[in-house]
Design an enzyme around this catalytic site. Structure first.
Site, PDB file in Angstrom:
ATOM      1  N   SER A 159       8.763   3.962   7.709  1.00 48.64           N
ATOM      2  CA  SER A 159       9.815   4.523   6.846  1.00 48.64           C
ATOM      3  C   SER A 159      10.111   5.996   7.125  1.00 48.64           C
TER       4      SER A 159
ATOM      5  N   THR B  44       0.824  -1.224   0.000  1.00 45.97           N
ATOM      6  CA  THR B  44       0.000   0.000   0.000  1.00 45.97           C
ATOM      7  C   THR B  44       0.854   1.269   0.000  1.00 45.97           C
ATOM      8  N   GLY B  45       2.169   1.130   0.074  1.00 44.26           N
ATOM      9  CA  GLY B  45       3.051   2.296   0.107  1.00 44.26           C
ATOM     10  C   GLY B  45       3.411   2.793  -1.286  1.00 44.26           C
ATOM     11  N   GLN B  46       4.203   3.855  -1.336  1.00 45.67           N
ATOM     12  CA  GLN B  46       4.597   4.439  -2.634  1.00 45.67           C
ATOM     13  C   GLN B  46       5.249   3.394  -3.556  1.00 45.67           C
ATOM     14  N   ASP B  47       6.311   2.752  -3.062  1.00 46.77           N
ATOM     15  CA  ASP B  47       7.056   1.824  -3.926  1.00 46.77           C
ATOM     16  C   ASP B  47       6.253   0.561  -4.203  1.00 46.77           C
TER      17      ASP B  47
ATOM     18  N   LYS C 130      17.520  -0.379   9.970  1.00 46.00           N
ATOM     19  CA  LYS C 130      17.816  -0.778   8.586  1.00 46.00           C
ATOM     20  C   LYS C 130      19.242  -1.331   8.460  1.00 46.00           C
TER      21      LYS C 130
ATOM     22  N   TYR D 213      15.623   4.661  12.836  1.00 47.34           N
ATOM     23  CA  TYR D 213      15.264   4.074  11.534  1.00 47.34           C
ATOM     24  C   TYR D 213      16.510   3.494  10.864  1.00 47.34           C
TER      25      TYR D 213
ATOM     26  N   THR E 283      18.725   1.444   2.430  1.00 44.47           N
ATOM     27  CA  THR E 283      18.549   2.891   2.285  1.00 44.47           C
ATOM     28  C   THR E 283      19.852   3.679   2.401  1.00 44.47           C
TER      29      THR E 283
ATOM     30  N   GLU F  93      20.082   6.206   4.069  1.00 49.11           N
ATOM     31  CA  GLU F  93      20.166   6.655   5.465  1.00 49.11           C
ATOM     32  C   GLU F  93      21.261   5.893   6.226  1.00 49.11           C
TER      33      GLU F  93
ATOM     34  N   HIS G 277      13.714   8.600  -3.186  1.00 53.53           N
ATOM     35  CA  HIS G 277      12.956   8.621  -4.439  1.00 53.53           C
ATOM     36  C   HIS G 277      11.518   9.020  -4.139  1.00 53.53           C
TER      37      HIS G 277
HETATM   38  P1  NAP Z   1       6.014   4.029   2.459  1.00 55.65           P
HETATM   39  O1  NAP Z   1       5.289   4.765   1.387  1.00 55.65           O
HETATM   40  O2  NAP Z   1       6.095   4.605   3.818  1.00 55.65           O
HETATM   41  O3  NAP Z   1       5.367   2.565   2.543  1.00 55.65           O
HETATM   42  C1  NAP Z   1       5.668   1.701   3.610  1.00 55.65           C
HETATM   43  C2  NAP Z   1       4.776   0.479   3.506  1.00 55.65           C
HETATM   44  O4  NAP Z   1       5.062  -0.386   4.612  1.00 55.65           O
HETATM   45  C3  NAP Z   1       3.261   0.802   3.588  1.00 55.65           C
HETATM   46  O5  NAP Z   1       2.565  -0.081   2.745  1.00 55.65           O
HETATM   47  C4  NAP Z   1       2.951   0.478   5.040  1.00 55.65           C
HETATM   48  O6  NAP Z   1       1.597   0.136   5.271  1.00 55.65           O
HETATM   49  C5  NAP Z   1       3.826  -0.745   5.229  1.00 55.65           C
HETATM   50  N1  NAP Z   1       4.053  -1.062   6.632  1.00 55.65           N
HETATM   51  C6  NAP Z   1       4.492  -0.250   7.631  1.00 55.65           C
HETATM   52  N2  NAP Z   1       4.542  -0.905   8.795  1.00 55.65           N
HETATM   53  C7  NAP Z   1       4.102  -2.170   8.543  1.00 55.65           C
HETATM   54  C8  NAP Z   1       3.907  -3.302   9.360  1.00 55.65           C
HETATM   55  N3  NAP Z   1       4.148  -3.310  10.667  1.00 55.65           N
HETATM   56  N4  NAP Z   1       3.452  -4.435   8.757  1.00 55.65           N
HETATM   57  C9  NAP Z   1       3.161  -4.480   7.436  1.00 55.65           C
HETATM   58  N5  NAP Z   1       3.318  -3.410   6.627  1.00 55.65           N
HETATM   59  C10 NAP Z   1       3.792  -2.276   7.181  1.00 55.65           C
HETATM   60  O7  NAP Z   1       7.520   3.741   2.000  1.00 55.65           O
HETATM   61  P2  NAP Z   1       8.160   3.771   0.533  1.00 55.65           P
HETATM   62  O8  NAP Z   1       8.654   5.143   0.273  1.00 55.65           O
HETATM   63  O9  NAP Z   1       7.278   3.097  -0.414  1.00 55.65           O
HETATM   64  O10 NAP Z   1       9.475   2.888   0.772  1.00 55.65           O
HETATM   65  C11 NAP Z   1       9.453   1.476   0.585  1.00 55.65           C
HETATM   66  C12 NAP Z   1      10.610   0.851   1.333  1.00 55.65           C
HETATM   67  O11 NAP Z   1      11.839   1.402   0.855  1.00 55.65           O
HETATM   68  C13 NAP Z   1      10.621   1.109   2.833  1.00 55.65           C
HETATM   69  O12 NAP Z   1      11.156  -0.029   3.444  1.00 55.65           O
HETATM   70  C14 NAP Z   1      11.568   2.290   3.011  1.00 55.65           C
HETATM   71  O13 NAP Z   1      12.130   2.269   4.292  1.00 55.65           O
HETATM   72  C15 NAP Z   1      12.579   1.978   1.931  1.00 55.65           C
HETATM   73  N6  NAP Z   1      13.264   3.120   1.332  1.00 55.65           N
HETATM   74  C16 NAP Z   1      12.544   4.173   0.830  1.00 55.65           C
HETATM   75  C17 NAP Z   1      13.205   5.207   0.200  1.00 55.65           C
HETATM   76  C18 NAP Z   1      12.455   6.376  -0.386  1.00 55.65           C
HETATM   77  O14 NAP Z   1      13.090   7.403  -0.639  1.00 55.65           O
HETATM   78  N7  NAP Z   1      11.163   6.240  -0.642  1.00 55.65           N
HETATM   79  C19 NAP Z   1      14.610   5.168   0.084  1.00 55.65           C
HETATM   80  C20 NAP Z   1      15.297   4.072   0.591  1.00 55.65           C
HETATM   81  C21 NAP Z   1      14.614   3.039   1.189  1.00 55.65           C
HETATM   82  P3  NAP Z   1       0.482   1.252   5.592  1.00 55.65           P
HETATM   83  O15 NAP Z   1       0.031   1.767   4.235  1.00 55.65           O
HETATM   84  O16 NAP Z   1      -0.547   0.465   6.294  1.00 55.65           O
HETATM   85  O17 NAP Z   1       1.132   2.314   6.417  1.00 55.65           O
HETATM   86  O1  G4F Z   2      11.749  13.739   3.192  1.00 59.52           O
HETATM   87  P1  G4F Z   2      12.414  13.331   4.442  1.00 59.52           P
HETATM   88  O2  G4F Z   2      11.545  13.102   5.632  1.00 59.52           O
HETATM   89  O3  G4F Z   2      13.265  12.053   4.064  1.00 59.52           O
HETATM   90  P2  G4F Z   2      14.554  11.355   4.715  1.00 59.52           P
HETATM   91  O4  G4F Z   2      14.678  11.639   6.148  1.00 59.52           O
HETATM   92  O5  G4F Z   2      15.716  11.682   3.843  1.00 59.52           O
HETATM   93  O6  G4F Z   2      14.162   9.814   4.576  1.00 59.52           O
HETATM   94  C1  G4F Z   2      13.592   9.301   3.368  1.00 59.52           C
HETATM   95  O7  G4F Z   2      14.620   8.871   2.510  1.00 59.52           O
HETATM   96  C2  G4F Z   2      15.408   7.780   3.021  1.00 59.52           C
HETATM   97  C3  G4F Z   2      16.465   7.470   1.965  1.00 59.52           C
HETATM   98  O8  G4F Z   2      17.591   8.285   2.194  1.00 59.52           O
HETATM   99  C4  G4F Z   2      14.482   6.596   3.251  1.00 59.52           C
HETATM  100  F1  G4F Z   2      15.215   5.536   3.699  1.00 59.52           F
HETATM  101  C5  G4F Z   2      13.419   6.971   4.260  1.00 59.52           C
HETATM  102  O9  G4F Z   2      12.521   5.873   4.411  1.00 59.52           O
HETATM  103  C6  G4F Z   2      12.640   8.163   3.735  1.00 59.52           C
HETATM  104  O10 G4F Z   2      11.923   7.763   2.580  1.00 59.52           O
HETATM  105  O11 G4F Z   2      13.506  14.422   4.862  1.00 59.52           O
HETATM  106  C7  G4F Z   2      14.502  14.854   3.971  1.00 59.52           C
HETATM  107  C8  G4F Z   2      15.247  16.042   4.576  1.00 59.52           C
HETATM  108  C9  G4F Z   2      15.749  15.833   6.004  1.00 59.52           C
HETATM  109  O12 G4F Z   2      17.061  16.362   6.093  1.00 59.52           O
HETATM  110  C10 G4F Z   2      14.811  16.675   6.857  1.00 59.52           C
HETATM  111  O13 G4F Z   2      15.393  17.182   8.050  1.00 59.52           O
HETATM  112  O14 G4F Z   2      14.336  17.153   4.652  1.00 59.52           O
HETATM  113  C11 G4F Z   2      14.505  17.807   5.885  1.00 59.52           C
HETATM  114  N1  G4F Z   2      13.280  18.542   6.201  1.00 59.52           N
HETATM  115  C12 G4F Z   2      13.191  19.897   6.322  1.00 59.52           C
HETATM  116  N2  G4F Z   2      11.954  20.255   6.645  1.00 59.52           N
HETATM  117  C13 G4F Z   2      12.060  18.019   6.418  1.00 59.52           C
HETATM  118  C14 G4F Z   2      11.227  19.101   6.711  1.00 59.52           C
HETATM  119  N3  G4F Z   2      11.612  16.737   6.402  1.00 59.52           N
HETATM  120  C15 G4F Z   2      10.294  16.526   6.641  1.00 59.52           C
HETATM  121  N4  G4F Z   2       9.814  15.264   6.588  1.00 59.52           N
HETATM  122  N5  G4F Z   2       9.442  17.570   6.958  1.00 59.52           N
HETATM  123  C16 G4F Z   2       9.858  18.874   7.008  1.00 59.52           C
HETATM  124  O15 G4F Z   2       9.099  19.795   7.290  1.00 59.52           O
END
Ligand code: NAP
Ligand code: G4F
Length: 383
Positions: free
Chosen positions: A90, A11-14, A161, A157, A133, A135, A187
């Site tokens: 996440s 149900t998440g973005q990816d 990870k 987090y 990630t 991170e 992304h």
């Molecule tokens: P997201 O939009 O936050 O989606 C997270 C998904 O995990 C949602 O479907 C959520 O369900 C599900 N989830 C959370 N807790 C759960 C639990 N206890 N049991 C079962 N499902 C659970 O994240 P995303 O951006 O698509 O990222 C996908 C993965 O890539 C994550 O593992 C994230 O940490 C990792 N990642 C993301 C990025 C990025 O920039 N997007 C970069 C590096 C790694 P609900 O809809 O119910 O909340």
């Molecule tokens: O968009 P963010 O919350 O993403 P962050 O912390 O980089 O994490 C995301 O990317 C990771 C990959 O590197 C994933 F693993 C993780 O699951 C997630 O998808 O914040 C990005 C930056 C941070 O430096 C934060 O301090 O934006 C800065 N920021 C500034 N103002 C903010 C805000 N972040 C959020 N969320 N909200 C603000 O108002």
């Protein structure tokens, strides 16, 4: 027979983009969905099929990453060729508030998947993708970051990870499993959760342009991220599992940008120039100029008069409550290995990503603008 994939976090973005991508490739996709009081399937509703139909290619199972028996049962029933472990708590800032839960889901959750595959004797059949990630690099030890750069996590987090990353490597080495880490840099997309910084910005910029919202409070404007489009990144995940041997890959664009510049670019995309002044919590971003042709084309003539009246006003403000106890100041990835070995190349650059997000958010927020005009109360809930 097509392949069978199991996606956690469907149900998440990816998860949503990945489901669509695999279904187009002829896969049967199974997804694990948490029970919630609302449906929460918006991102995959266009793929939904009536459970009474035969030969469905999207099948949802209730489950949770914290429930080992449930995970094992589902994997046993589905017998997947590929598992994409995308489920996670996440949000980095939220992980400081819920550290134990984050460790359980993001760290131990990965172990539950790996151990289930092993106990079910599926190690020769099932390939596993672990959503690692950038991170992990946290307080970066090298610029740019690549597969060999040492990790230095800066949040609960990232620490969770880190465990998930190494347990994936360990199961690969110990049990000869096809288990891989994609170390993905940030992304984004129109499907991005509303509380991540890019989507918070594109929604707020759209609402300010449409006169629904006056201003938006942000955290650290100076941190830098390497942002790509989620559509490009899920292709990399898929390619990682199609190789002859399992391995770990960095996926990134190699371009880094400050949050401040992302804000400026989002406003510019719709014909609004903003200027920043001040520092730290006193920094503000003011509307400096409107480019009427672009604004009318991207937003609409009926909203022009209102935004013109706001020239000189501060629309971006800082609230220290969004600062993190420990920040990741700079991320920039080197994806040479993915480009060489996977022939992976992103199609979207940052401007194309922002254009896509702004276009969809302006369209989405216009519905709110019309409701506001009709007298409905429109809430601002930005965290
Ligand atoms: P997201 O939009 O936050 O989606 C997270 C998904 O995990 C949602 O479907 C959520 O369900 C599900 N989830 C959370 N807790 C759960 C639990 N206890 N049991 C079962 N499902 C659970 O994240 P995303 O951006 O698509 O990222 C996908 C993965 O890539 C994550 O593992 C994230 O940490 C990792 N990642 C993301 C990025 C990025 O920039 N997007 C970069 C590096 C790694 P609900 O809809 O119910 O909340
Ligand atoms: O968009 P963010 O919350 O993403 P962050 O912390 O980089 O994490 C995301 O990317 C990771 C990959 O590197 C994933 F693993 C993780 O699951 C997630 O998808 O914040 C990005 C930056 C941070 O430096 C934060 O301090 O934006 C800065 N920021 C500034 N103002 C903010 C805000 N972040 C959020 N969320 N909200 C603000 O108002």
């Amino acid at each position: 027979m097509g392949k069978v994939a199991l996606i956690t976090g469907i149900t998440g973005q990816d998860g949503a983009y990945m489901s669509e991508y695999l279904i187009k490739k002829g896969y049967t996709v199974h997804g694990i969905k948490r029970r919630s009081s609302l449906f929460n399937t918006d991102r995959i509703d266009h793929l939904y099929q009536d459970p009474h139909l035969e030969n469905r290619n999207l099948i949802l199972h209730y489950g949770d990453m914290t429930d080992s028996m449930n995970i094992t049962r589902i994997i046993g029933e589905v017998q997947p060729d590929e598992i994409y472990n995308l489920a996670a708590q996440s949000h980095v800032k939220v992980s400081f508030d819920t550290p134990e839960y984050t460790a359980n889901v993001d760290g131990l959750g990965t172990l539950r998947i790996l151990e289930s595959v092993r106990l079910l004797n599926l190690t020769d059949k099932t390939r596993i993708y672990q959503a690692s990630t950038s991170e992990l690099y946290g307080l970066v030890q090298e610029i740019p970051q690549k597969e060999t750069t040492p990790f230095y996590p800066r949040s609960p987090y990232a620490a969770a990870k880190l465990y998930a990353y190494w347990i994936t490597v360990n199961y690969r080495e110990a049990y000869n499993m096809f288990a891989c880490n994609g170390i993905l840099f940030n992304h984004e997309s129109p499907l991005r959760g509303e509380t991540f910084v890019t989507r918070k910005i594109t929604r707020a910029v759209s609402r300010i342009a449409l006169g629904i919202q006056q201003d938006v409070y942000m955290g650290n404007l100076s941190s830098k991220r390497d942002w790509g489009h989620a559509k490009d990144y899920i292709k990399a995940m898929y390619l990682i599992l199609q190789q002859d041997t399992p391995d770990d890959y960095v996926i990134a664009t190699g371009v880094t940008t400050t949050i401040r510049d992302f804000i400026e670019k989002s406003f510019t995309e719709i014909g609004i120039k903003v200027e920043f002044c001040g520092t730290g919590a006193e920094e503000t971003g003011k509307i400096a100029e409107i480019i009427p042709d672009i604004f009318v084309n991207k937003v609409g003539e009926s909203f022009l008069e209102n935004i013109r009246k706001r020239i000189g006003e501060a629309v971006i403000k800082v609230d220290p409550k969004y600062f993190r106890p420990t920040e990741v100041e700079l991320l920039i990835g080197d994806a040479t290995k993915a480009r060489t070995k996977l022939s992976w190349e992103p199609k979207y650059n940052l401007d194309a990503l922002i254009e896509d997000m702004m276009q969809k958010d302006i369209k989405e927020m216009k519905k709110e603008a019309y409701l506001k005009e009709a007298g409905y109360r429109i809430l601002n809930y930005f965290e």
